[in-house]
Design an enzyme around this catalytic site. Structure first.
Site, PDB file in Angstrom:
ATOM      1  N   ASP A   1      -6.901   2.172   6.079  1.00 48.60           N
ATOM      2  CA  ASP A   1      -7.474   0.989   5.871  1.00 48.60           C
ATOM      3  C   ASP A   1      -6.900  -0.426   4.906  1.00 48.60           C
ATOM      4  O   ASP A   1      -7.479   0.398   3.331  1.00 48.60           O
ATOM      5  CB  ASP A   1      -8.911   1.978   5.039  1.00 48.60           C
ATOM      6  CG  ASP A   1      -8.378   3.210   3.859  1.00 48.60           C
ATOM      7  OD1 ASP A   1      -7.180   3.020   3.564  1.00 48.60           O
ATOM      8  OD2 ASP A   1      -9.194   3.327   3.380  1.00 48.60           O
TER       9      ASP A   1
ATOM     10  N   ASP B   1       1.099  -1.455  -0.178  1.00 47.38           N
ATOM     11  CA  ASP B   1      -0.362   0.200   0.130  1.00 47.38           C
ATOM     12  C   ASP B   1       1.122   1.190   0.283  1.00 47.38           C
ATOM     13  O   ASP B   1       2.264   1.385   0.039  1.00 47.38           O
ATOM     14  CB  ASP B   1      -1.050  -0.481   1.269  1.00 47.38           C
ATOM     15  CG  ASP B   1      -2.584  -0.536   1.088  1.00 47.38           C
ATOM     16  OD1 ASP B   1      -3.094  -0.727   0.240  1.00 47.38           O
ATOM     17  OD2 ASP B   1      -1.920  -1.828   1.551  1.00 47.38           O
TER      18      ASP B   1
END
Length: 647
Positions: free
Chosen positions: A210, A204
């Protein structure tokens, strides 16, 4: 006397009844006059006195006055106001209240009153408010414009004004939903496989909280790869119909803005309990799928599980290592997987290029902000190999979801994209034929034929042709029924890989679980839900664009003072000029026709063809590169203005 007045009124009414009338929308100008534009494309001049009775965007019925060869429109009946709820700045002048709508085409302050629940003394000149139009001069019994202030959005000196005002403008929530910390897992009657010892990993952004997808990959003995995709499972905590579920359904998506996210789910779920943090056991919905050596998709299996991420990696970290850069080195087990995932990505990309379609790479522009919201820098982030690895993994996983729901349920939340809307397909065919592109009409509406057409057009590498063709193309919509996704070149596409961020993915999770339990699926999503999801996605994208435009103006104001020049790409051409995107930072800049040449009459703009001639010579067209100079930054309209740098 009364009888004479009555006869006079009747006579005037008869004259009005016999006067030509048209219906259209008011378009205001900065000079006080305006135009009435009809649905048929006709345009009528509206003089300044008449413009004082209407607002930009009003749909009205107007009386047409003819004086010689000139005609003008007098707005007479309001059909629909173009501005009911709006954002404005409060004006306090000697005890009088007014609001100035935050709209580039509305310059007149409107008288106002304050809603009783608000403390008028706490509101100051220049504060940002939500107002509502309650009186309009063209309404029966109304003599003038009058508004009511319903809500304070931000104080005039609030550093968060760009974010607060933009979210309020689009009626989006200002903060993440509130919730307690007690979120026990639901008893869903699902047997969860234990994957905690398998070395899953996440890739990510550096600041992502999240994290909703983790991967595991291994080569197959017979060739190809077995990819396992573990997706965060918020429906393991949030029961359908729960207050948090209903709120998520309303919000539909997490809103991602520069420097701020407004989550769809409570942060305790989105950023903690559901997020696939390294070393934390999490409930997941998983899919193991086979990708063959040539990149084609083999068998797949969905199942519920408990998984643990063994490594939190970043895009740049992984890309640097695979490209032989940087100092970071993964442990052996993760490193082998990254090499395998890279190989699978290249195979899958090649397969999609031949059998489906692949998007052209475009960079992302990332804002670096300080605590006060000032832009320190705008970084260009290109799609590197790690980004492509995650993208290809998610595309193949979502293709599997679409197949599962199509075969076992018959409905779900699908992303449907038709290259050309039926009403525009004929015009698109005529345009392509005029450009010597030999194509049958069926190629615009049938997916297999469209794939061939798209590859042929990309081979021409004609930026002008690509840009012009986009005028005829459709948008991606949410649909309860399976349908083709022409942009990806796939027969069906349904996302389930971002349930923390997208409510449609939560819906698909619940349907997949029904299949796993052998239960009959509930009734398909209503058209109202799919339309709401589509609309909320549109609003989110507009909010992101609007905040960025505001920040770009602040960031590039010094560049206008110094008359800096930039490389740019021409992205649109209209009657007033052209709009360009700066290559260095992604900002959009308007180049008005009067700034292209000292004599406006020597600038000829063909907005339908997307071409501009100056002194009889074509100088600009859609898709061209250009060198432009910034001349003005207008914060009141969040717009940048420039001119060609070589003129």
């Amino acid at each position: 006397m009364l009888q004479n007045n009555s006869m006079l009124a009747q006579l005037k009414q008869q004259m009005r009844d016999n006067t030509p009338r048209v219906e259209g929308v008011i378009k205001a100008t900065e000079r006080g006059f305006g135009f009435l534009e009809t649905d048929a494309g006709e345009s009528y001049f509206v003089p300044p006195p008449a413009m004082k009775q209407v607002l930009h965007g009003d749909r009205v019925e107007a009386i047409i006055h003819q004086e010689g060869e000139k005609s003008s429109a007098e707005p007479d009946t309001l059909i629909e106001t173009g501005m009911q709820r709006f954002i404005a700045r409060l004006q306090k002048r000697e005890g009088r209240l007014a609001v100035l709508p935050d709209h580039p085409s509305i310059k007149q302050p409107l008288k106002a009153r304050i809603k009783r629940s608000l403390d008028e003394d706490s509101l100051n000149d220049g504060d940002w408010v939500v107002a509502r139009l309650v009186r309009h001069p063209l309404k029966p019994d109304d003599r003038a414009f009058f508004t009511q202030v319903d809500e304070l959005v931000a104080k005039a000196d609030d550093p968060a004004v760009p974010w607060r005002v933009t979210l309020a403008r689009h009626a989006l929530e200002q903060a993440s939903p509130e919730a307690g910390n007690d979120w026990p897992m639901l008893d869903e009657g699902l047997e969860r496989e234990n994957l905690t010892e398998q070395p899953f990993f996440t890739i990510d952004g550096e600041t992502t909280r999240d994290m909703d997808d983790a991967l595991r990959i291994e080569p197959r003995a017979e060739g190809g790869w077995r990819l396992s995709v573990a997706i965060a499972d918020p429906t393991a905590y949030v029961e359908e119909g729960h207050v948090a579920d209903l709120e998520a359904r309303t919000r539909a998506f997490t809103v991602y803005l520069p420097g701020q996210n407004v989550t769809m789910l409570p942060e305790v779920l989105a950023d903690d309990l559901c997020s696939l943090w390294e070393g934390k056991d999490r409930p997941v919905l998983a899919c193991t799928l086979d990708v063959n050596t040539d990149g084609s998709l083999g068998d797949f299996r969905f199942f519920a599980a408990t998984a643990r991420s063994h490594a939190r990696l970043s895009y740049d970290q992984v890309s640097d290592w695979l490209e032989g850069q940087g100092e970071w080195i993964p442990d052996a087990a993760i490193g082998e997987q990254l090499k395998a995932l890279e190989a699978m990505t290249e195979a899958r990309s090649a397969w999609r290029a031949e059998h489906a379609l692949v998007f052209k790479d475009r960079p992302d522009y990332v804002f670096d902000l300080d605590d006060a919201g000032n832009v320190l820098d705008v970084r260009t982030e290109h799609r590197r190999i790690a980004n492509r690895m995650i993208e290809e993994s998610m595309i193949v996983a979502n293709a599997c979801c679409a197949q599962l729901l199509s075969e076992h349920v018959g409905h779900g939340i699908f992303n449907v994209h038709r290259a050309f809307e039926p009403e525009k397909a004929e015009a698109a065919h005529e345009f392509l034929t005029a450009q010597d592109v030999s194509v049958e009409p069926e190629a615009l509406v049938e997916l297999p034929r469209y794939r061939e057409l798209k590859r042929a057009l990309e081979a021409r590498d004609d930026a002008w042709l690509d840009a012009r063709l986009r005028r005829f193309q459709g948008f991606t919509n949410m649909s309860a029924k399976p349908g083709p996704h022409f942009g990806l070149g796939l027969a069906a596409y349904a996302t389930w890989t971002s349930p923390i961020r997208k409510y449609g993915d939560m819906v698909n999770h619940r349907l997949i679980k029904r299949v796993l339990k052998g239960e009959q699926a509930p009734a398909e999503a209503s058209q109202a839900m799919t339309e709401q999801l589509t609309e909320r996605r549109r609003l989110n994208r507009m909010a992101e664009r609007d905040v960025k435009d505001w920040l770009y103006v602040r960031y590039l104001t010094p560049a206008t003072v110094e008359s800096e020049t930039f490389d740019a790409e021409i992205i649109s051409i209209n009657r007033g000029g052209m709009r360009v995107r700066l290559v260095a930072n992604g900002a959009t800049v308007f180049i008005p026709a009067p700034l292209m040449h000292s004599d406006r009459d020597k600038v000829v703009i063909d907005d339908k063809e997307g071409r501009i001639q100056i002194e009889g010579v074509e100088r600009f067209k859609l898709g061209d590169s250009a060198r432009i100079m910034l001349t003005e930054a207008r914060e009141e309209t969040r717009s940048l203005v420039g001119r060609p740098a070589d003129d």
